[in-house]
Scaffold this motif. Structure first.
Motif, PDB file in Angstrom:
ATOM      1  N   GLN A 256       0.748  -1.107   0.101  1.00 27.64           N
ATOM      2  CA  GLN A 256       0.178   0.131   0.008  1.00 27.64           C
ATOM      3  C   GLN A 256       0.761   1.228  -0.087  1.00 27.64           C
ATOM      4  OE1 GLN A 256      -2.483  -0.702   3.558  1.00 27.64           O
ATOM      5  NE2 GLN A 256      -3.876  -1.877   2.408  1.00 27.64           N
ATOM      6  N   TYR A 257       0.248   2.538  -0.433  1.00 27.57           N
ATOM      7  CA  TYR A 257       0.861   3.703  -0.593  1.00 27.57           C
ATOM      8  C   TYR A 257       2.100   3.857  -1.327  1.00 27.57           C
ATOM      9  CZ  TYR A 257      -2.413   4.430   3.151  1.00 27.57           C
ATOM     10  OH  TYR A 257      -3.694   4.623   3.800  1.00 27.57           O
TER      11      TYR A 257
ATOM     12  N   SER B  26      -1.168  -1.265  -4.687  1.00 29.15           N
ATOM     13  CA  SER B  26      -1.450   0.171  -4.720  1.00 29.15           C
ATOM     14  C   SER B  26      -1.006   0.638  -6.153  1.00 29.15           C
ATOM     15  CB  SER B  26      -0.638   1.143  -3.905  1.00 29.15           C
ATOM     16  OG  SER B  26       0.638   0.879  -3.900  1.00 29.15           O
TER      17      SER B  26
ATOM     18  N   SER C 203      -0.630   3.730  -9.314  1.00 30.26           N
ATOM     19  CA  SER C 203      -0.907   5.293  -9.761  1.00 30.26           C
ATOM     20  C   SER C 203      -0.826   5.475 -11.202  1.00 30.26           C
ATOM     21  CB  SER C 203       0.453   6.234  -8.933  1.00 30.26           C
ATOM     22  OG  SER C 203       0.298   7.636  -9.367  1.00 30.26           O
TER      23      SER C 203
ATOM     24  N   GLU D 177      -3.654   8.671  -8.067  1.00 29.08           N
ATOM     25  CA  GLU D 177      -3.030   7.587  -6.970  1.00 29.08           C
ATOM     26  C   GLU D 177      -4.093   6.889  -6.324  1.00 29.08           C
ATOM     27  OE1 GLU D 177      -0.125   8.323  -3.503  1.00 29.08           O
ATOM     28  OE2 GLU D 177       0.569   9.396  -5.305  1.00 29.08           O
ATOM     29  N   GLN D 178      -3.781   5.527  -6.356  1.00 30.48           N
ATOM     30  CA  GLN D 178      -4.745   4.799  -5.590  1.00 30.48           C
ATOM     31  C   GLN D 178      -3.989   3.916  -4.544  1.00 30.48           C
ATOM     32  OE1 GLN D 178      -8.361   4.662  -6.340  1.00 30.48           O
ATOM     33  NE2 GLN D 178      -8.486   3.469  -4.455  1.00 30.48           N
ATOM     34  N   ASP D 179      -3.881   4.546  -3.261  1.00 30.00           N
ATOM     35  CA  ASP D 179      -2.748   4.190  -2.165  1.00 30.00           C
ATOM     36  C   ASP D 179      -3.196   2.759  -1.548  1.00 30.00           C
ATOM     37  OD1 ASP D 179      -1.172   6.490  -2.300  1.00 30.00           O
ATOM     38  OD2 ASP D 179      -2.463   7.521  -0.988  1.00 30.00           O
ATOM     39  N   VAL D 180      -4.624   2.581  -1.650  1.00 35.37           N
ATOM     40  CA  VAL D 180      -5.135   1.380  -1.028  1.00 35.37           C
ATOM     41  C   VAL D 180      -5.804   0.688  -2.189  1.00 35.37           C
ATOM     42  CG1 VAL D 180      -5.977   0.184   1.034  1.00 35.37           C
ATOM     43  CG2 VAL D 180      -4.571   2.297   1.233  1.00 35.37           C
TER      44      VAL D 180
END
Length: 115
Positions: free
Chosen positions: A40-41, A69, A71, A96-99
């Motif tokens: 993640q992140y 995750s 981006s 961005e999709q962190d999770v």
């Protein structure tokens, strides 16, 4: 003589139209890039893949069913898919999709934004 002068007038008119008409330059393939990460992140092992607009791109070896995750580096709208051929139910993201809700994604399609 009349025929020659008429022919010259027509040729001159065609040349002037041709010279005044702009020619569009070829656009080629438009592509963006997506960063894939195993944690993640945008942490863990990461790789960047090139995503030509509207083309299904399979994740590289080592990232199948192991992406947590992502981006879209150009913030293009994209869809992730569980299968390799972009035919399963899509998961939409842009930017961005962190999770991610699950890590078992295997392919992506991105499209150029419409402005």
């Amino acid at each position: 003589m009349h025929f020659t002068s008429t022919l010259l007038a027509v040729v001159a008119a065609v040349i002037s139209l041709t010279a005044a008409t702009p020619v569009a330059e070829p656009q080629g393939i438009i592509a963006s890039a997506v960063e894939l990460c195993t944690s993640q992140y945008l942490q863990g092992r990461c790789t960047t893949i090139i995503t030509p607009t509207g083309t299904c791109v399979e994740f590289p070896q080592g990232f199948h069913n192991d992406v947590s995750s992502v981006s879209s580096l150009d913030e293009w709208p994209c869809n992730l898919y569980h299968d390799d051929h972009c035919t399963s139910a899509p998961y939409f993201f842009d930017g961005e999709q962190d999770v991610l809700p699950t890590h078992d994604f295997n392919s992506v399609i991105c499209t150029a934004p419409t402005n």
